[in-house]
Design a protein around this motif. Structure first.
Motif, PDB file in Angstrom:
ATOM      1  N   SER A 183     155.215  60.461  36.259  1.00  0.00           N
ATOM      2  CA  SER A 183     155.845  59.175  35.450  1.00  0.00           C
ATOM      3  C   SER A 183     154.874  58.774  34.274  1.00  0.00           C
ATOM      4  CB  SER A 183     155.909  58.148  36.308  1.00  0.00           C
ATOM      5  OG  SER A 183     154.884  57.737  37.092  1.00  0.00           O
ATOM      6  N   ALA A 184     153.596  59.123  34.397  1.00  0.00           N
ATOM      7  CA  ALA A 184     152.943  58.744  32.987  1.00  0.00           C
ATOM      8  C   ALA A 184     153.436  59.187  31.902  1.00  0.00           C
ATOM      9  CB  ALA A 184     151.196  59.086  33.367  1.00  0.00           C
ATOM     10  N   TRP A 185     153.073  58.773  30.824  1.00  0.00           N
ATOM     11  CA  TRP A 185     153.558  59.040  29.422  1.00  0.00           C
ATOM     12  C   TRP A 185     153.096  60.093  28.992  1.00  0.00           C
ATOM     13  CZ3 TRP A 185     152.131  56.712  24.398  1.00  0.00           C
ATOM     14  CH2 TRP A 185     152.785  57.275  23.323  1.00  0.00           C
ATOM     15  N   ILE A 186     151.748  60.202  28.706  1.00  0.00           N
ATOM     16  CA  ILE A 186     150.831  61.324  28.142  1.00  0.00           C
ATOM     17  C   ILE A 186     149.874  61.889  29.062  1.00  0.00           C
ATOM     18  CG2 ILE A 186     149.284  61.990  26.313  1.00  0.00           C
ATOM     19  CD1 ILE A 186     150.648  59.952  24.549  1.00  0.00           C
ATOM     20  N   VAL A 187     150.154  62.930  29.633  1.00  0.00           N
ATOM     21  CA  VAL A 187     149.233  63.817  30.402  1.00  0.00           C
ATOM     22  C   VAL A 187     149.216  65.039  30.388  1.00  0.00           C
ATOM     23  CG1 VAL A 187     149.460  61.809  32.450  1.00  0.00           C
ATOM     24  CG2 VAL A 187     151.191  63.566  32.580  1.00  0.00           C
ATOM     25  N   PRO A 188     148.235  65.738  30.921  1.00  0.00           N
ATOM     26  CA  PRO A 188     148.435  67.020  30.836  1.00  0.00           C
ATOM     27  C   PRO A 188     149.448  67.616  31.867  1.00  0.00           C
ATOM     28  CG  PRO A 188     146.295  66.515  31.333  1.00  0.00           C
ATOM     29  CD  PRO A 188     146.924  65.263  31.283  1.00  0.00           C
ATOM     30  N   ASN A 189     149.926  68.755  31.549  1.00  0.00           N
ATOM     31  CA  ASN A 189     151.172  69.347  32.323  1.00  0.00           C
ATOM     32  C   ASN A 189     150.403  69.866  33.603  1.00  0.00           C
ATOM     33  OD1 ASN A 189     150.297  72.098  32.047  1.00  0.00           O
ATOM     34  ND2 ASN A 189     151.454  72.110  30.213  1.00  0.00           N
ATOM     35  N   GLN A 190     151.542  70.219  34.475  1.00  0.00           N
ATOM     36  CA  GLN A 190     151.088  70.492  36.015  1.00  0.00           C
ATOM     37  C   GLN A 190     149.967  71.802  35.921  1.00  0.00           C
ATOM     38  OE1 GLN A 190     154.315  72.555  38.477  1.00  0.00           O
ATOM     39  NE2 GLN A 190     153.210  71.605  40.253  1.00  0.00           N
ATOM     40  N   HIS A 191     150.388  72.730  34.943  1.00  0.00           N
ATOM     41  CA  HIS A 191     149.269  73.909  34.828  1.00  0.00           C
ATOM     42  C   HIS A 191     147.957  73.234  34.505  1.00  0.00           C
ATOM     43  CE1 HIS A 191     147.673  77.835  34.096  1.00  0.00           C
ATOM     44  NE2 HIS A 191     147.244  77.321  32.928  1.00  0.00           N
ATOM     45  N   GLN A 192     147.785  72.520  33.550  1.00  0.00           N
ATOM     46  CA  GLN A 192     146.822  71.929  32.973  1.00  0.00           C
ATOM     47  C   GLN A 192     146.062  71.014  34.136  1.00  0.00           C
ATOM     48  OE1 GLN A 192     148.030  70.174  29.325  1.00  0.00           O
ATOM     49  NE2 GLN A 192     148.628  72.006  28.346  1.00  0.00           N
ATOM     50  N   ARG A 193     146.662  70.402  34.615  1.00  0.00           N
ATOM     51  CA  ARG A 193     146.170  69.477  35.864  1.00  0.00           C
ATOM     52  C   ARG A 193     145.555  70.344  36.853  1.00  0.00           C
ATOM     53  NH1 ARG A 193     151.070  66.792  35.386  1.00  0.00           N
ATOM     54  NH2 ARG A 193     151.915  67.398  37.603  1.00  0.00           N
ATOM     55  N   LYS A 194     146.128  71.339  37.276  1.00  0.00           N
ATOM     56  CA  LYS A 194     145.689  72.362  38.198  1.00  0.00           C
ATOM     57  C   LYS A 194     144.352  72.866  37.926  1.00  0.00           C
ATOM     58  CE  LYS A 194     149.833  73.410  40.984  1.00  0.00           C
ATOM     59  NZ  LYS A 194     150.801  74.564  41.031  1.00  0.00           N
ATOM     60  N   GLN A 195     144.167  73.317  36.350  1.00  0.00           N
ATOM     61  CA  GLN A 195     143.208  73.807  35.988  1.00  0.00           C
ATOM     62  C   GLN A 195     141.900  72.850  35.967  1.00  0.00           C
ATOM     63  OE1 GLN A 195     142.741  77.238  34.849  1.00  0.00           O
ATOM     64  NE2 GLN A 195     144.507  77.356  36.047  1.00  0.00           N
ATOM     65  N   LEU A 196     142.264  71.589  35.290  1.00  0.00           N
ATOM     66  CA  LEU A 196     141.311  70.696  35.224  1.00  0.00           C
ATOM     67  C   LEU A 196     140.705  70.192  36.687  1.00  0.00           C
ATOM     68  CD1 LEU A 196     143.014  68.555  32.399  1.00  0.00           C
ATOM     69  CD2 LEU A 196     140.706  69.864  32.093  1.00  0.00           C
ATOM     70  N   ASN A 197     141.468  70.253  37.690  1.00  0.00           N
ATOM     71  CA  ASN A 197     141.007  70.056  39.007  1.00  0.00           C
ATOM     72  C   ASN A 197     140.220  71.070  39.577  1.00  0.00           C
ATOM     73  OD1 ASN A 197     142.082  67.430  39.089  1.00  0.00           O
ATOM     74  ND2 ASN A 197     143.984  68.065  40.325  1.00  0.00           N
ATOM     75  N   ARG A 198     140.587  72.247  39.058  1.00  0.00           N
ATOM     76  CA  ARG A 198     139.937  73.517  39.459  1.00  0.00           C
ATOM     77  C   ARG A 198     138.476  73.418  39.000  1.00  0.00           C
ATOM     78  NH1 ARG A 198     138.838  78.794  36.979  1.00  0.00           N
ATOM     79  NH2 ARG A 198     140.176  78.410  35.303  1.00  0.00           N
ATOM     80  N   PHE A 199     138.207  72.956  37.736  1.00  0.00           N
ATOM     81  CA  PHE A 199     136.543  72.555  37.265  1.00  0.00           C
ATOM     82  C   PHE A 199     136.180  71.474  38.096  1.00  0.00           C
ATOM     83  CE2 PHE A 199     133.750  70.287  34.756  1.00  0.00           C
ATOM     84  CZ  PHE A 199     132.879  71.105  34.793  1.00  0.00           C
ATOM     85  N   GLY A 200     136.929  70.582  38.550  1.00  0.00           N
ATOM     86  CA  GLY A 200     136.237  69.371  39.383  1.00  0.00           C
ATOM     87  C   GLY A 200     135.888  69.774  40.707  1.00  0.00           C
TER      88      GLY A 200
END
Length: 266
Positions: A183-200
């Motif tokens: 629901s947030a306005w500007i966020v990475p898309n689902q693929h990008q969120r998964k990738q960024l969490n992979r690094f985390g």
């Protein structure tokens, strides 16, 4: 300590100007901490409390950050908070180590996120698309060995300066929920969120392994933040559309970090 920028997302400042953005293992004996304990909080913005109300202008320290909350809960008055938003390992060595001594009983620290330029990966993902995002994360994961060397040099200096202290190394929360809708306005898309969490996850594992080799206790904060990252219904992490983007809010420090730290120390 001189003022430092909050570097976790320092590369996002141009974007901000343009669009308004920016388990712990069990231990054998449970320590008892009280008013006689000498405690030093070290590290970067996630220890300083950046994103919580009352942050100082210089290093972003907030009375609602987890170190102050933990010290207050134990009646600790011998408390030195040398955390600073934007700190990298070199800053800990140059400006924070001096707070330690042989009398220090407890040390807490978060460090490594700025060294790894996590915020720059977020910007690459959001500005350059899915392929570039995956490539940036692949490169960052491959580069963790260099970050590990810096982190372990820092840990060795902490042990030398505070030979009698119990040292708690806290990890970072994953920044995003990985659900398909947000629901947030500007966020990475689902693929990008998964990738960024992979690094985390990779960063936290690296930090945990280094802490173990140093004889320190790693405290995994992520389980305490589960279900409360960006894109959740009740996020404890500020969204990208915020001046303290992707840092915990007051609930994140109290119910996430403080709860994690307390679970390891009490």
């Amino acid at each position: 300590m001189r003022r430092r920028p909050i570097r976790f997302l320092s590369a996002a400042l141009p974007l901000l100007a343009a669009v308004g953005l920016l388990s712990s293992p069990a231990h054998a004996a449970t320590p008892s901490y009280d008013s006689a304990t000498q405690y030093v909080a070290m590290g970067d913005s996630f220890s300083a409390g950046v994103g919580a109300p009352g942050s100082e202008l210089d290093c972003g320290r907030s009375p609602q950050g987890f170190p102050t909350l933990w010290a207050q809960a134990h009646g600790i008055t011998a408390f030195a908070d040398v955390t600073c938003g934007g700190a990298v390992t070199d800053d800990v060595l140059a400006e924070q180590i001096s707070a330690l001594s042989a009398e220090t009983d407890v040390v807490s620290i978060t460090i490594g996120g700025n060294d790894a330029a996590w915020g720059e990966q977020v910007l690459t993902c959001m500005q350059s698309g899915d392929s570039a995002c995956s490539g940036a994360v692949d490169k960052a994961v491959a580069g963790l060995s260099a970050i590990t060397a810096k982190v372990e040099t820092t840990y060795a200096a902490i042990r030398q300066a505070a030979p009698n202290a119990k040292v708690y190394v806290l990890g970072y929360p994953l920044l995003f929920e990985e659900t398909s809708t947000c629901s947030a306005w500007i966020v990475p898309n689902q693929h990008q969120r998964k990738q960024l969490n992979r690094f985390g996850r990779a960063l936290n594992q690296s930090i945990a392994d280094s802490a173990t080799r140093a004889g320190f206790q790693f405290v995994d904060a992520q389980p305490f933040f589960a279900g409360h990252a960006v894109c959740s219904r009740q996020s404890w992490i500020h969204p990208v559309l915020n001046l303290t983007a992707l840092h915990p809010n007051a609930d994140g420090y109290r119910h996430g970090y403080l709860a994690a730290f307390t679970s390891a120390t009490d």
